[in-house]
Design a protein around this motif. Structure first.
Motif, PDB file in Angstrom:
ATOM      1  N   ARG A 161      22.522  87.009  51.206  1.00 40.40           N
ATOM      2  CA  ARG A 161      23.130  88.434  50.447  1.00 40.40           C
ATOM      3  C   ARG A 161      22.535  90.049  51.304  1.00 40.40           C
ATOM      4  O   ARG A 161      23.340  90.494  51.647  1.00 40.40           O
ATOM      5  CB  ARG A 161      22.851  88.701  48.697  1.00 40.40           C
ATOM      6  CG  ARG A 161      22.864  87.593  48.071  1.00 40.40           C
ATOM      7  CD  ARG A 161      24.409  86.739  48.028  1.00 40.40           C
ATOM      8  NE  ARG A 161      25.416  88.346  47.981  1.00 40.40           N
ATOM      9  CZ  ARG A 161      26.206  88.307  48.754  1.00 40.40           C
ATOM     10  NH1 ARG A 161      26.381  87.196  49.549  1.00 40.40           N
ATOM     11  NH2 ARG A 161      26.943  89.271  48.287  1.00 40.40           N
ATOM     12  N   TYR A 162      20.863  89.689  51.614  1.00 37.81           N
ATOM     13  CA  TYR A 162      20.505  91.075  52.156  1.00 37.81           C
ATOM     14  C   TYR A 162      21.016  91.198  53.552  1.00 37.81           C
ATOM     15  O   TYR A 162      21.741  92.257  54.175  1.00 37.81           O
ATOM     16  CB  TYR A 162      18.995  91.379  52.307  1.00 37.81           C
ATOM     17  CG  TYR A 162      18.659  92.254  53.014  1.00 37.81           C
ATOM     18  CD1 TYR A 162      18.459  93.656  52.200  1.00 37.81           C
ATOM     19  CD2 TYR A 162      17.944  91.988  54.506  1.00 37.81           C
ATOM     20  CE1 TYR A 162      18.110  94.264  53.064  1.00 37.81           C
ATOM     21  CE2 TYR A 162      18.000  93.233  54.945  1.00 37.81           C
ATOM     22  CZ  TYR A 162      17.368  94.558  54.755  1.00 37.81           C
ATOM     23  OH  TYR A 162      16.628  95.344  55.430  1.00 37.81           O
ATOM     24  N   GLY A 163      21.102  89.876  54.265  1.00 40.90           N
ATOM     25  CA  GLY A 163      21.401  90.329  55.721  1.00 40.90           C
ATOM     26  C   GLY A 163      23.464  90.840  55.593  1.00 40.90           C
ATOM     27  O   GLY A 163      23.428  91.673  56.326  1.00 40.90           O
ATOM     28  N   SER A 164      23.996  90.108  54.620  1.00 41.74           N
ATOM     29  CA  SER A 164      25.166  90.063  54.329  1.00 41.74           C
ATOM     30  C   SER A 164      25.496  92.099  54.505  1.00 41.74           C
ATOM     31  O   SER A 164      26.416  92.280  55.446  1.00 41.74           O
ATOM     32  CB  SER A 164      26.039  89.014  53.615  1.00 41.74           C
ATOM     33  OG  SER A 164      25.673  89.860  52.524  1.00 41.74           O
ATOM     34  N   VAL A 165      24.416  92.728  53.728  1.00 43.50           N
ATOM     35  CA  VAL A 165      25.530  94.082  52.744  1.00 43.50           C
ATOM     36  C   VAL A 165      25.250  94.935  54.801  1.00 43.50           C
ATOM     37  O   VAL A 165      25.262  96.033  54.814  1.00 43.50           O
ATOM     38  CB  VAL A 165      24.538  93.954  51.484  1.00 43.50           C
ATOM     39  CG1 VAL A 165      25.130  95.411  51.407  1.00 43.50           C
ATOM     40  CG2 VAL A 165      25.153  93.229  50.485  1.00 43.50           C
ATOM     41  N   ARG A 166      23.367  94.333  54.652  1.00 44.70           N
ATOM     42  CA  ARG A 166      22.849  95.080  56.210  1.00 44.70           C
ATOM     43  C   ARG A 166      23.757  94.998  57.368  1.00 44.70           C
ATOM     44  O   ARG A 166      23.581  96.767  57.896  1.00 44.70           O
ATOM     45  CB  ARG A 166      21.514  94.366  56.126  1.00 44.70           C
ATOM     46  CG  ARG A 166      20.686  95.254  57.645  1.00 44.70           C
ATOM     47  CD  ARG A 166      19.700  94.345  58.134  1.00 44.70           C
ATOM     48  NE  ARG A 166      19.938  93.067  58.273  1.00 44.70           N
ATOM     49  CZ  ARG A 166      19.317  91.952  58.439  1.00 44.70           C
ATOM     50  NH1 ARG A 166      17.974  91.940  58.230  1.00 44.70           N
ATOM     51  NH2 ARG A 166      19.980  90.918  59.300  1.00 44.70           N
ATOM     52  N   ALA A 212      29.570  95.386  46.696  1.00 48.63           N
ATOM     53  CA  ALA A 212      29.693  94.245  46.547  1.00 48.63           C
ATOM     54  C   ALA A 212      27.781  94.332  45.996  1.00 48.63           C
ATOM     55  O   ALA A 212      27.770  93.370  45.519  1.00 48.63           O
ATOM     56  CB  ALA A 212      29.873  94.265  48.292  1.00 48.63           C
ATOM     57  N   LEU A 213      27.310  95.394  46.482  1.00 46.01           N
ATOM     58  CA  LEU A 213      26.451  95.418  46.167  1.00 46.01           C
ATOM     59  C   LEU A 213      25.530  95.751  44.673  1.00 46.01           C
ATOM     60  O   LEU A 213      24.664  94.769  44.692  1.00 46.01           O
ATOM     61  CB  LEU A 213      25.097  96.181  47.652  1.00 46.01           C
ATOM     62  CG  LEU A 213      23.696  96.476  47.114  1.00 46.01           C
ATOM     63  CD1 LEU A 213      23.179  95.186  46.837  1.00 46.01           C
ATOM     64  CD2 LEU A 213      23.052  97.971  47.700  1.00 46.01           C
ATOM     65  N   ASP A 214      26.793  96.528  44.200  1.00 52.81           N
ATOM     66  CA  ASP A 214      26.463  96.219  42.520  1.00 52.81           C
ATOM     67  C   ASP A 214      26.725  95.389  41.811  1.00 52.81           C
ATOM     68  O   ASP A 214      25.731  95.215  41.288  1.00 52.81           O
ATOM     69  CB  ASP A 214      27.038  97.405  42.197  1.00 52.81           C
ATOM     70  CG  ASP A 214      26.914  99.320  42.775  1.00 52.81           C
ATOM     71  OD1 ASP A 214      26.232  99.124  43.378  1.00 52.81           O
ATOM     72  OD2 ASP A 214      27.806 100.085  42.674  1.00 52.81           O
ATOM     73  N   GLY A 215      28.102  94.657  43.021  1.00 52.81           N
ATOM     74  CA  GLY A 215      27.752  93.188  41.993  1.00 52.81           C
ATOM     75  C   GLY A 215      26.633  92.370  42.270  1.00 52.81           C
ATOM     76  O   GLY A 215      26.533  91.708  41.223  1.00 52.81           O
ATOM     77  N   ILE A 216      26.049  92.346  43.264  1.00 48.52           N
ATOM     78  CA  ILE A 216      25.188  91.365  43.149  1.00 48.52           C
ATOM     79  C   ILE A 216      23.579  91.846  42.496  1.00 48.52           C
ATOM     80  O   ILE A 216      23.078  90.875  42.012  1.00 48.52           O
ATOM     81  CB  ILE A 216      24.441  91.641  44.980  1.00 48.52           C
ATOM     82  CG1 ILE A 216      25.560  91.065  45.448  1.00 48.52           C
ATOM     83  CG2 ILE A 216      23.380  90.247  45.415  1.00 48.52           C
ATOM     84  CD1 ILE A 216      25.343  91.172  47.165  1.00 48.52           C
ATOM     85  N   LEU A 217      23.545  93.183  42.477  1.00 48.91           N
ATOM     86  CA  LEU A 217      22.422  93.088  41.337  1.00 48.91           C
ATOM     87  C   LEU A 217      22.784  92.923  40.087  1.00 48.91           C
ATOM     88  O   LEU A 217      21.888  92.757  39.167  1.00 48.91           O
ATOM     89  CB  LEU A 217      21.987  95.185  41.903  1.00 48.91           C
ATOM     90  CG  LEU A 217      21.722  95.175  42.961  1.00 48.91           C
ATOM     91  CD1 LEU A 217      21.414  96.793  43.677  1.00 48.91           C
ATOM     92  CD2 LEU A 217      20.362  94.952  43.666  1.00 48.91           C
ATOM     93  N   ALA A 218      24.136  93.377  39.605  1.00 46.54           N
ATOM     94  CA  ALA A 218      24.180  93.078  38.750  1.00 46.54           C
ATOM     95  C   ALA A 218      24.084  91.894  38.091  1.00 46.54           C
ATOM     96  O   ALA A 218      24.403  91.554  36.699  1.00 46.54           O
ATOM     97  CB  ALA A 218      25.561  93.669  38.037  1.00 46.54           C
ATOM     98  N   HIS A 219      24.687  90.800  38.964  1.00 51.52           N
ATOM     99  CA  HIS A 219      24.096  89.433  38.630  1.00 51.52           C
ATOM    100  C   HIS A 219      22.833  88.691  39.415  1.00 51.52           C
ATOM    101  O   HIS A 219      23.172  87.501  39.401  1.00 51.52           O
ATOM    102  CB  HIS A 219      25.731  88.312  39.126  1.00 51.52           C
ATOM    103  CG  HIS A 219      26.863  89.416  38.068  1.00 51.52           C
ATOM    104  ND1 HIS A 219      27.684  89.929  38.719  1.00 51.52           N
ATOM    105  CD2 HIS A 219      27.229  88.468  37.452  1.00 51.52           C
ATOM    106  CE1 HIS A 219      28.538  90.744  37.880  1.00 51.52           C
ATOM    107  NE2 HIS A 219      28.431  89.310  36.925  1.00 51.52           N
TER     108      HIS A 219
END
Length: 353
Positions: A161-166, A212-219
């Motif tokens: 997840r971190y790599g894709s957003v970064r 996308a980042l907000d969705g990851i952090l929310a879940h």
């Protein structure tokens, strides 16, 4: 030989990236199929395999929400199909009634992005298959397939997840630098040829990444995500916020620049001095924003950009020059606010015009 090995390695990496999602889809579809065969719902439980194909795509962590929406659509569609099938004889009127109710259910149970097409699909399948026990079998098979996708999908080859957003942010930053450098090179000509200011989809990329980042952090409570990765993802949020804010200001700037360089627009016939003097300001703004989006200290770059902004304002004080410069000035303000944020550095002093 080394020159040929780089493309081969790149293709191998791309194949490895695609192998995980493909294998995840195959396993989820196969597990759902085998479960339904073992339960005896039907010898060919196709509805059990469909959720893996239609729901399990690039982001397995987002699967539970569309899975629930699909199940709600299946239930509503089966109910509509059963009521119309048993309440009315087969006719054009009953078919049109089925279509109307199915379309209404699609939009009532749909999300913000698209209607829930499963309502109409399930209703049509029930209406076209007047076989005793088929509605219940479709409900069971859909429920098994959806449960497998929602529960098993996120556990199989979860993406970095971190790599894709970064990487998405770095790609946007690189493309933005190329765009601004091209603008600066054309502006140095005084009256540059009309060039594309960047498609609307380009300026939407920061918003898509932030969502996308907000969705990851929310879940994150439901994800197999390490605490360190969660902290690093949260650390990307200020930079994505800056990218979102400056995308608006720079889109405004490129739009004004396009209007200014339009051959039909009123203005001097020769090279425009205001545009020619704008080139170093654009380059300085690009360097400051690039450093900020990388997470580096951009205090010196921002100070230089503001000095050039003040110099351009002194040399070209006409109203249309101020409008052209406004997008860059607002970009400086956004970078300064980013530096003065909780995770940033103190913003350098600056007097607003």
């Amino acid at each position: 030989m080394p020159a040929m090995s780089a493309p081969v390695c790149a293709r191998a990496r791309r194949f490895a990236v695609r192998l995980g999602p493909a294998t995840r889809l195959i396993l989820c579809a196969a597990v759902a199929w085998c479960l339904c065969v073992w339960l005896g719902t039907s010898p060919a439980p196709v509805p059990a395999a469909l959720p893996a194909v239609l729901i399990l795509r690039d982001d397995p962590f987002a699967a539970p929400r569309p899975a629930l929406q699909r199940m709600a659509g299946v239930v509503a569609g089966v109910l509509i199909g059963v009521v119309v099938q048993h309440g009315l004889p087969p006719s054009t009127f009953s078919f049109l009634l089925l279509l109307g109710c199915g379309c209404a259910g699609m939009y009532l149970l749909g999300g913000r992005d698209s209607p829930n097409q499963q309502v109409l699909v399930s209703a049509l399948m029930i209406y076209a298959t007047p076989v005793p026990g088929y509605p219940l079998a479709r409900l069971e098979e859909s429920a098994v397939g959806i449960a497998v996708v929602a529960l098993l999908g996120p556990l199989l080859w979860p993406p970095a997840r971190y790599g894709s957003v970064r990487d998405g942010l770095d790609g946007y930053r690189s493309d933005l630098g190329t765009l601004l450098e091209g603008i600066a090179a054309r502006a140095a000509l005084g009256r540059p040829a009309l060039g594309p200011p960047g498609p609307a989809a380009f300026w939407q990329r920061p918003r898509v990444l932030a969502s996308a980042l907000d969705g990851i952090l929310a879940h994150r409570r439901h994800m197999p995500l390490k605490r360190a990765d969660t902290a690093r993802l949260a650390g990307l949020r200020p930079r994505l916020s800056l990218a979102q804010r400056t995308a608006l200001t720079l889109q405004f700037f490129t739009g004004e620049l396009e209007d200014r360089t339009d051959p039909a627009a009123p203005g001097p016939a020769g090279p425009d001095p205001a545009l020619r003097d704008l080139a170093p300001l654009v380059r300085a703004t690009s360097r400051a924003l690039d450093a900020a989006l990388r997470g580096a200290d951009c205090t010196a770059e921002l100070r230089r950009a503001r000095e050039l902004d003040a110099a351009h304002r002194s040399a070209h004080s006409a109203r249309h020059d101020a409008v052209l410069r406004a997008g860059l000035h607002l970009t400086h303000e956004a970078v300064a606010d980013h530096l003065a944020g909780p995770a940033g550095l103190p913003a350098p002093p600056h007097e607003d015009p």
